[in-house]
Write an enzyme that holds these catalytic residues in place. Structure first.
Site, PDB file in Angstrom:
ATOM      1  CB  CYS A  30      37.220  34.799  62.676  1.00 48.40           C
ATOM      2  SG  CYS A  30      37.355  36.693  63.043  1.00 48.40           S
ATOM      3  CB  CYS A  33      34.670  39.272  62.949  1.00 46.43           C
ATOM      4  SG  CYS A  33      36.038  39.114  62.111  1.00 46.43           S
ATOM      5  CG  ASP A 438      31.516  40.786  28.169  1.00 44.71           C
ATOM      6  OD1 ASP A 438      31.714  41.441  27.048  1.00 44.71           O
ATOM      7  OD2 ASP A 438      31.432  41.619  29.074  1.00 44.71           O
ATOM      8  CG  ASP A 622      31.017  42.343  33.456  1.00 46.88           C
ATOM      9  OD1 ASP A 622      30.785  42.179  32.084  1.00 46.88           O
ATOM     10  OD2 ASP A 622      31.542  43.394  33.711  1.00 46.88           O
ATOM     11  CG  ASP A 626      27.893  40.193  28.605  1.00 49.08           C
ATOM     12  OD1 ASP A 626      27.965  39.986  27.404  1.00 49.08           O
ATOM     13  OD2 ASP A 626      28.642  40.654  29.342  1.00 49.08           O
TER      14      ASP A 626
END
Lengths: 730, 61
Positions: A30, A33, A438, A622, A626
């Protein structure tokens, strides 16, 4: 041993006595910030530039050379409440940024030229039906040529180059008919101008370029935004290593600065960022990201350690090895290369359309020319009509049809937490009819969770959580997380390999191995009931409790799987983990097809087998094991917590703890594919209407301009409908 | 119609100035952060930097 942090690898030295660093910052979304960070950082002395980029979520910093340590900025941002990490743009990203700004420059030039030529064309069009004298018309046409030729030569470069490359490789692509159309339109217009004719098509050629460049730019900017965010995530995962710079001095360095033969320190609770072999220390390591196996393995001198391995108990010294032949990484990357090559044969929807398009259009133009010549028109008239057919069919709407949908859908996916790595992933995702998951880290959360939390009194849990904050051990970290504890206890002492202890109100408290806390019996009871769990015991005076910690399914996994099954998509688990663990997960989720203990090569073999059966597979995984399967599958997806390798291989990356984005992405992709097809039909329909006009010789520049902009607008408006997403899935 | 001699170059010059402006702003990184730029415009208190022309060749790009 306090480590120094060495970020000098990331600092760029600008010529003027200034240093520059880019930081990726988490949680900036935003305006508040933005100004907070900029003000906070520029308050530091000698900082000359602190600028937040809200699109990329990055901060650029410049300061007087040698006055500040870059680590100071990270600390300052941490004080302000933001996690930041030095960022090094990947080469691919730098190249894409360069391309994007070139496309934007081309678009600017083409749009400027198109508008100015249009300004000159309108008097000609109206003058042709009223009182314009030929000299004035010629003057306007020459002026148009003067603008159009250099502008087209510059802004047409993206098309001309790609067409030339395709032709040299004896292929054709969409850019070939585009280039032919533009070049012929310009050449004919110049010829007509020389011969004092009524019509010239400079405006059509430039407008065409502008529309097509807009499509290209949309396509590019979508991928660029995803790549930028994915790059940030990679940086924020803090891939650093603790390196020995001398026998007993350590320094935290970015991975890029670690070389083969260096010795790194792997502390308990740390994930290894390098491949290597242990030279000193004893520990247990968790290799679930690499093998899928959830039970920890023993590690001692000589044990190989791979990137992604989590060190559980003792500190290890690891000598970094290159990924030479025979290592797991080398094996995986070899499989990966093969799989990537196999998939690059996928033909995108746009390319398939263009294969059909080019011969049809060119044949139509040729037939028009011959037809006109046959019925007695002069060759000049015949050629002019044929070229006007080429101009009016030039794929304005076709060039926008797919990128416009892709851009809108990728924006919508972005909001549900899915990042796209490649544009054609949308098309492939839409065709999926089987999802292969997975287990470890994908169906389950990457972090451990306390399963018997309800059995433990709240105040005990809280106290144990505060004590657990003192430990790096992942099982303790799970207790700390589950209890929501924030304030660590003071005066805690760590007993190596056993646990942590301290005093509260004169009573001793301990957290660690069951034997350390005298709770072996309770622990055994729990382990009998749930052999998959890890246990950690807690002792407060004479009260003893044991926490059972295990991997937990993602909160909405069951619902997500049920949705998939309901829509007729089959689901399967392929995991490297042991059979009981996989069976348990599969039963809980109602998945009938599962395989346990599979190696990376097995995974690929299974996916190839499915491919041969004509099944389009979405692989979700992940781990490093894989990565090859992800590359081999029709389309692939990874959670953000994935290892670097599998994230880079996946077509899509999803954020957060839930599986819902996976399901939503399929829904969005299906809707997007429908809209893309519609758009192609719209473009085809436009041609059906416009081509007869052109063949009949009625396509004046005015008609061409109206038809082209009309069809392009229609296609863009249709693409905007993708915004509303896929109701049947969400 | 003689007025064209004056008007046409004028129109083209204006267009060219616009194009130059676009290319200049592109080169200076004005399109790098479209989202942030929107917010900056309505921020109450922009942090003040003196001689703050962002040096070319830097900036997050």
């Amino acid at each position: 041993m306090q480590a120094t942090r060495d970020f000098s690898h990331y600092v760029r030295h600008l010529g003027s006595g200034l240093s520059h660093i880019d930081l990726a910052v988490e949680g900036v979304n935003c305006a508040g910030c933005m100004s907070k960070i900029e003000r906070g950082l520029s308050a530091l002395p000698d900082v000359t530039l602190a600028r937040v980029n809200l699109t990329d979520r990055r901060v650029a910093l410049e300061w007087k050379e040698g006055t500040l340590d870059p680590a100071r900025f990270i600390d300052r941002l941490a004080e302000l409440g933001y996690k930041a990490y030095p960022f090094e743009p990947v080469r691919a990203e730098a190249v894409e940024t360069e391309q994007a700004s070139f496309l934007l420059r081309c678009l600017g030039v083409a749009a400027f030229a198109a508008m100015n030529i249009m300004m000159l064309s309108i008097p000609v069009w109206s003058g042709n039906v009223s009182d314009m004298i030929p000299e004035q018309r010629d003057f306007f046409h020459w002026l148009s040529a003067l603008i159009a030729l250099p502008a087209a030569a510059y802004s047409g470069q993206p098309f001309f180059r790609s067409a030339w490359q395709a032709l040299r490789a004896r292929r054709t692509n969409m850019d070939v008919p585009i280039s032919i159309g533009i070049v012929l339109a310009l050449a004919m217009s110049v010829m007509e101008t020389i011969h004092h004719a009524e019509h010239a098509y400079f405006d059509a050629a430039l407008m065409l370029l502008a529309f097509l460049l807009a499509g290209r730019y949309l396509d590019q900017s979508m991928r660029r935004k995803t790549r930028a965010v994915a790059g940030n995530l990679a940086a924020l995962k803090a891939e650093t290593a603790t390196k020995f710079i001398s026998a007993d001095e350590i320094s935290v360095v970015p991975i890029a600065a670690v070389r083969t033969g260096d010795i790194v320190l792997l502390r308990p609770g740390e994930r290894s960022a390098v491949d290597g072999a242990v030279i000193e220390g004893q520990s247990k390591i968790d290799q679930s990201l690499i093998t899928g196996e959830t039970l920890p393995a023993k590690a001692g001198p000589g044990t190989p350690v791979y990137a992604g391995t989590l060190n559980l108990s003792g500190a290890l010294r690891v000598r970094v090895s290159a990924a030479s032949e025979g290592t797991l990484l080398a094996e995986i990357s070899r499989l990966l290369d093969n799989a990537v090559q196999a998939r690059s044969r996928y033909v995108q929807l746009a390319d398939r359309a263009s294969r059909l398009y080019a011969p049809v259009v060119h044949a139509a133009a040729l037939l028009t020319m011959l037809g006109w010549a046959a019925i007695g028109a002069t060759w000049h008239d015949a050629i002019v009509t044929a070229i006007s057919v080429l101009i009016i069919t030039c794929p304005c709407a076709l060039g926008l049809a797919i990128p416009a949908v892709q851009t809108v859908v990728s924006g919508a996916m972005f909001r549900t937490g899915v990042l796209l790595n490649s544009g054609d992933a949308i098309e492939r995702l839409a065709e999926v009819d089987r999802v292969v998951f997975d287990k470890t880290g994908t169906l389950t959360l990457p972090e451990l969770d306390v399963t018997n939390a309800i059995d433990i009194p709240k105040d005990v849990f809280e106290l144990a959580g505060r004590l657990a904050l003192a430990s790096h051990h992942p099982v303790a970290a799970a207790v700390a997380r589950a209890s929501g504890a924030r304030t660590p206890l003071a005066g805690i002492e760590e007993v190596a390999g056993q646990g942590v202890r301290g005093f509260v109100n004169g009573l001793e408290i301990r957290l660690g191995r069951p034997s350390f806390c005298g709770a072996d019996q309770i622990a055994n009871e729990i382990l009998c009931r749930d052999p998959e769990a890890s246990v950690v015991a807690f002792r407060h005076g004479e009260t003893r409790h044991v926490f059972a910690v295990r991997q937990r399914l993602r909160p909405d996994a069951a619902a997500a799987i049920a949705t998939l099954l309901k829509t007729g998509i089959e689901v399967e688990i392929l995991s490297g983990d042991r059979e009981p663990a996989v069976r348990h997960a599969a039963e809980q989720l109602g998945i009938h097809e599962w395989r346990a203990g599979v190696t990376p090569a097995d995974k690929i073999a299974r996916i190839e087998e499915l491919k041969r059966q004509g099944v389009k597979v979405l692989m979700v995984g992940d781990g490093m094991n894989d990565a090859p399967a992800l590359a081999a599958a029709h389309v692939s997806m990874s959670p953000v917590s994935a290892t670097h390798l599998s994230q880079a291989t996946a077509d899509l990356v999803f954020l957060g703890d839930r599986l819902a984005p996976v399901v939503a992405a399929i829904g969005f992709a299906r809707k997007a594919l429908r809209l893309m097809r519609q758009n192609l039909w719209l473009a085809a329909g436009y041609n059906l209407f416009a081509v007869p006009l052109a063949i009949a010789g009625l396509a004046t520049p005015l008609v061409a301009a109206a038809a082209m902009s009309g069809s392009s607008l229609l296609v863009i408006l249709n693409a905007l409908r993708a915004h509303r997403g896929a109701r049947e899935f969400c | 119609m003689e007025v064209l001699v004056f008007l046409v170059p004028l129109a083209l010059t204006l267009g060219a100035i616009g194009l130059m402006g676009f290319l200049w702003s592109l080169k200076n990184g004005q399109y790098d952060d479209l989202e942030g730029a929107g917010w900056r415009a309505i921020a109450d208190d922009e942090p003040v930097f003196e001689e703050r022309a962002p040096s070319t060749g830097s900036g997050p790009r």
